[in-house]
Scaffold this active site. Structure first.
Site, PDB file in Angstrom:
ATOM      1  N   GLU A   1      -5.228  -9.749   2.956  1.00 16.28           N
ATOM      2  CA  GLU A   1      -6.129  -9.408   4.121  1.00 16.28           C
ATOM      3  C   GLU A   1      -7.279 -10.385   4.315  1.00 16.28           C
ATOM      4  O   GLU A   1      -7.759 -10.634   5.394  1.00 16.28           O
ATOM      5  CB  GLU A   1      -6.615  -7.865   4.398  1.00 16.28           C
TER       6      GLU A   1
ATOM      7  N   GLU B   1       0.900  -1.137   0.051  1.00 16.36           N
ATOM      8  CA  GLU B   1       0.034   0.080   0.022  1.00 16.36           C
ATOM      9  C   GLU B   1       0.780   1.241   0.210  1.00 16.36           C
ATOM     10  O   GLU B   1       0.459   2.236  -0.748  1.00 16.36           O
ATOM     11  CB  GLU B   1      -0.899  -0.069   1.276  1.00 16.36           C
TER      12      GLU B   1
END
Length: 268
Positions: A142, A122
């Site tokens: 995730e 990210e």
């Protein structure tokens, strides 16, 4: 007047899991993740990284910022237990902290090798340029924890590679090799592992050759107009062009072009 205190004063006294190297001669700053072997990024580290990007953005010695890591992996992601221990208010700041490279007015390069997972992916996506080693593997895993990316990963990736490929990556927790990342367009270069530093150095020097004012202007323009209709983006581009037309750097660029010499940028 009362003495004023800011948490940044103590937060930056001891960096958590990374170092900062400023090379004033090369007008370069390196933020180096240093928590081997996987360079896990903790909650406090995220806030420190934001503050460091903000500080380097104001540092006149620095033209280009490089985000890299020691060892064979860029980062396997965040401190998973830290998510359970953090308050909802703290968690709500995660995306703001990780977006610091995008808000920084200076060019930011991410040099990735090995694992580039979760928040490591990210924060790389928030940089302007990503250079990958052939060993790089990108993932937003995730879903395996019953969660989703929380620091802008799926949103940024979707804007770069489209919804279908982003669903394939995020919903299946797929790992994308460096070469495939280049083929898909979210990496600007994929090189042999022993060439990652050289490729990064080359891009740093290339970016230093341009007007810092023009670089700041076009980065903000592209960020601000990313989700705008084309007509609005063209209008914003025209206003930015008009402002630069009266700048000292533009005059210097034109004079250097006609004199067939290297321009001497002032950044104004």
């Amino acid at each position: 007047m009362p003495k004023l205190n800011h948490p940044a004063q103590t937060l930056l006294e001891q960096l958590d899991g990374f170092d900062v190297i400023v090379d004033a001669e090369r007008e370069r700053a390196d933020i180096v993740l240093k928590r081997p072997p996987f360079n896990i990024i903790t909650m406090p580290e995220r806030e420190q990284l934001r503050l460091v990007f903000e500080a380097l953005d104001e540092d006149p010695r620095v033209r280009v910022i490089v985000l890299r890591a020691e060892g064979e992996h860029f980062s396997s992601g965040g401190d998973i237990r830290g998510f359970l221990e953090a308050s909802p208010e703290h968690v709500s700041k995660l995306a703001w902290n990780i977006a610091a490279p995008a808000r920084c007015s200076k060019p930011v390069i991410a040099a990735n090798r090995g694992y580039c997972f979760g928040v490591g992916f990210e924060i790389s996506l928030a940089c302007d340029f990503r250079i990958a080693s052939v060993t790089a593997q990108y993932a937003l895993p995730e879903q395996k924890l019953g969660q989703i990316p929380g620091s802008g990963g799926s949103a940024r990736l979707q804007s770069m590679i489209g919804i279908a490929r982003t669903k394939d990556v995020v919903m299946r927790s797929r790992r994308i090799p460096g070469q495939q990342a280049y083929d898909w367009g979210f990496v600007v270069e994929c090189v042999a592992d022993d060439q990652l530093e050289a490729a990064t150095d080359k891009l740093v020097d290339e970016l230093r050759g341009f007007s810092p004012l023009a670089q700041r202007t076009v980065k903000k323009l592209l960020n601000d107009s990313e989700d705008s209709p084309v007509s609005i983006a063209i209008e914003l581009e025209g206003h930015c062009y008009s402002r630069l037309r009266t700048s000292e750097d533009f005059r210097e660029g034109v004079e250097a072009f006609h004199a067939k010499r290297k321009p001497h940028w002032q950044g104004r």
